[in-house]
Design a protein around this motif. Structure first.
Motif, short mmCIF file in Angstrom:
data_model
loop_
_atom_site.label_atom_id
_atom_site.label_comp_id
_atom_site.label_asym_id
_atom_site.label_seq_id
_atom_site.Cartn_x
_atom_site.Cartn_y
_atom_site.Cartn_z
N SER A 56 10.77 54.79 88.20
CA SER A 56 10.29 56.09 87.71
C SER A 56 8.99 56.52 88.39
O SER A 56 8.66 57.71 88.39
CB SER A 56 10.08 56.04 86.20
N GLY A 57 8.24 55.56 88.92
CA GLY A 57 6.94 55.87 89.51
C GLY A 57 5.87 56.16 88.47
O GLY A 57 4.74 56.54 88.82
N ILE A 58 6.18 55.99 87.20
CA ILE A 58 5.22 56.25 86.12
C ILE A 58 4.14 55.18 86.13
O ILE A 58 4.44 53.99 86.18
CB ILE A 58 5.92 56.31 84.75
N ALA A 59 2.89 55.62 86.09
CA ALA A 59 1.76 54.70 86.02
C ALA A 59 1.29 54.61 84.57
O ALA A 59 1.00 55.63 83.94
CB ALA A 59 0.63 55.20 86.91
N ASP A 60 1.23 53.40 84.05
CA ASP A 60 0.76 53.18 82.69
C ASP A 60 -0.75 52.96 82.63
O ASP A 60 -1.35 53.11 81.57
CB ASP A 60 1.49 52.01 82.05
N VAL A 61 -1.34 52.57 83.75
CA VAL A 61 -2.79 52.40 83.87
C VAL A 61 -3.19 52.92 85.23
O VAL A 61 -2.46 52.76 86.21
CB VAL A 61 -3.22 50.91 83.73
N VAL A 62 -4.36 53.56 85.31
CA VAL A 62 -4.89 54.07 86.57
C VAL A 62 -6.37 53.76 86.65
O VAL A 62 -7.01 53.44 85.65
CB VAL A 62 -4.66 55.59 86.72
N GLY A 63 -6.90 53.86 87.86
CA GLY A 63 -8.33 53.65 88.01
C GLY A 63 -8.76 53.82 89.45
O GLY A 63 -8.00 54.30 90.30
N LEU A 64 -9.99 53.41 89.68
CA LEU A 64 -10.58 53.45 91.02
C LEU A 64 -10.99 52.05 91.44
O LEU A 64 -11.36 51.22 90.60
CB LEU A 64 -11.82 54.35 91.03
N VAL A 65 -10.96 51.81 92.74
CA VAL A 65 -11.46 50.55 93.29
C VAL A 65 -12.97 50.69 93.42
O VAL A 65 -13.45 51.53 94.18
CB VAL A 65 -10.80 50.23 94.65
N VAL A 66 -13.70 49.90 92.67
CA VAL A 66 -15.17 49.95 92.65
C VAL A 66 -15.75 49.02 93.71
O VAL A 66 -16.74 49.34 94.36
CB VAL A 66 -15.70 49.57 91.25
N GLU A 67 -15.14 47.86 93.86
CA GLU A 67 -15.61 46.86 94.82
C GLU A 67 -14.40 46.13 95.36
O GLU A 67 -13.47 45.81 94.62
CB GLU A 67 -16.56 45.89 94.13
N SER A 68 -14.39 45.86 96.67
CA SER A 68 -13.29 45.15 97.29
C SER A 68 -13.86 44.24 98.37
O SER A 68 -14.31 44.72 99.41
CB SER A 68 -12.29 46.15 97.90
N ASP A 69 -13.86 42.94 98.09
CA ASP A 69 -14.42 41.95 99.02
C ASP A 69 -13.40 40.83 99.20
O ASP A 69 -13.52 39.75 98.63
CB ASP A 69 -15.74 41.42 98.44
N PRO A 70 -12.34 41.10 100.00
CA PRO A 70 -11.28 40.11 100.18
C PRO A 70 -11.80 38.82 100.82
O PRO A 70 -12.60 38.92 101.74
CB PRO A 70 -10.28 40.79 101.11
N PRO A 71 -11.38 37.67 100.42
CA PRO A 71 -10.55 37.38 99.24
C PRO A 71 -11.38 36.86 98.06
O PRO A 71 -10.94 35.98 97.33
CB PRO A 71 -9.64 36.28 99.76
N ARG A 72 -12.57 37.39 97.88
CA ARG A 72 -13.48 36.86 96.87
C ARG A 72 -13.62 37.67 95.58
O ARG A 72 -13.79 37.10 94.51
CB ARG A 72 -14.88 36.69 97.48
N ARG A 73 -13.57 38.99 95.69
CA ARG A 73 -13.90 39.79 94.51
C ARG A 73 -13.24 41.16 94.60
O ARG A 73 -13.28 41.82 95.64
CB ARG A 73 -15.42 39.94 94.46
N LEU A 74 -12.67 41.56 93.47
CA LEU A 74 -12.06 42.89 93.35
C LEU A 74 -12.49 43.45 91.99
O LEU A 74 -12.35 42.78 90.96
CB LEU A 74 -10.53 42.79 93.42
N VAL A 75 -13.01 44.68 92.00
CA VAL A 75 -13.44 45.34 90.77
C VAL A 75 -12.78 46.71 90.72
O VAL A 75 -12.84 47.47 91.70
CB VAL A 75 -14.99 45.50 90.72
N THR A 76 -12.14 47.00 89.58
CA THR A 76 -11.49 48.30 89.39
C THR A 76 -11.85 48.87 88.02
O THR A 76 -12.17 48.13 87.10
CB THR A 76 -9.95 48.18 89.46
N THR A 77 -11.77 50.20 87.92
CA THR A 77 -11.81 50.80 86.59
C THR A 77 -10.39 50.75 86.04
O THR A 77 -9.42 50.55 86.78
CB THR A 77 -12.35 52.24 86.63
N TRP A 78 -10.28 50.99 84.73
CA TRP A 78 -9.01 50.78 84.04
C TRP A 78 -8.92 51.79 82.91
O TRP A 78 -9.75 51.78 82.00
CB TRP A 78 -9.03 49.35 83.50
N ALA A 79 -7.95 52.71 82.97
CA ALA A 79 -7.80 53.73 81.92
C ALA A 79 -6.36 54.19 81.85
O ALA A 79 -5.58 54.01 82.80
CB ALA A 79 -8.72 54.91 82.19
N LEU A 80 -6.01 54.81 80.75
CA LEU A 80 -4.70 55.45 80.63
C LEU A 80 -4.70 56.73 81.45
O LEU A 80 -5.73 57.42 81.52
CB LEU A 80 -4.39 55.74 79.17
#
Length: 152
Positions: A56-80
């Protein structure tokens, strides 16, 4: 100081930081152990979506990538989708720390709305991360979806 609830989950997984990062950011792998595809290019400032795997392509959660430091750290926002929570979206941090042949994965889910949302997050993260651990260590997720198991 933010007095909103947060949840921290720590698990140890036999594997490499690169394998864990790949399992967290590859849409096909997230579909295998999470029941949703996490879709993004994982660059800071990019959007991400937690999309249903039913086509369906329906997203149940969305957000933004706040920090991306592969392969050590990933930070995202999380909202409906379409929701502007009063205190802002919650934030999820994945910390990946190698130790020999194992990895400590620490998931911190912050800025939760209330204690009920913290309890829901706790149950969800325990199920999803157990399934992730199984997939990385054995090549297969658990034979049953752990989030469907009745509580108590």
């Amino acid at each position: 100081m933010n007095d909103r609830p947060s949840f921290v989950y720590v698990t140890y997984i036999e594997g490499t930081p690169q394998k864990i990062w790949h399992a967290l950011t590859d849409a096909e792998l997230t579909a295998a152990y999470w029941g949703h595809s996490n879709v993004s290019d994982w660059q800071v400032g990019s959007s991400w979506q937690h999309q249903r795997t039913d086509g369906s392509g329906i997203a149940d959660v969305v957000g933004l990538v706040v920090e991306s430091d592969p392969p050590r750290r990933l930070v995202t926002t999380w909202a409906l989708p379409g929701e502007e929570p009063a205190g802002g979206p919650s934030k999820v941090t994945f910390g990946i720390e190698p130790y020999g042949a194992i990895v400590r994965l620490t998931v911190t889910h912050e800025n939760l709305a209330d204690e009920a949302e913290r309890e829901t997050a706790a149950g969800g993260w325990a199920a999803v991360l157990s399934n992730l651990k199984s997939l990385v260590e054995t090549g297969s997720p658990l034979p049953e979806e752990p989030w469907r198991m009745p509580l108590g």
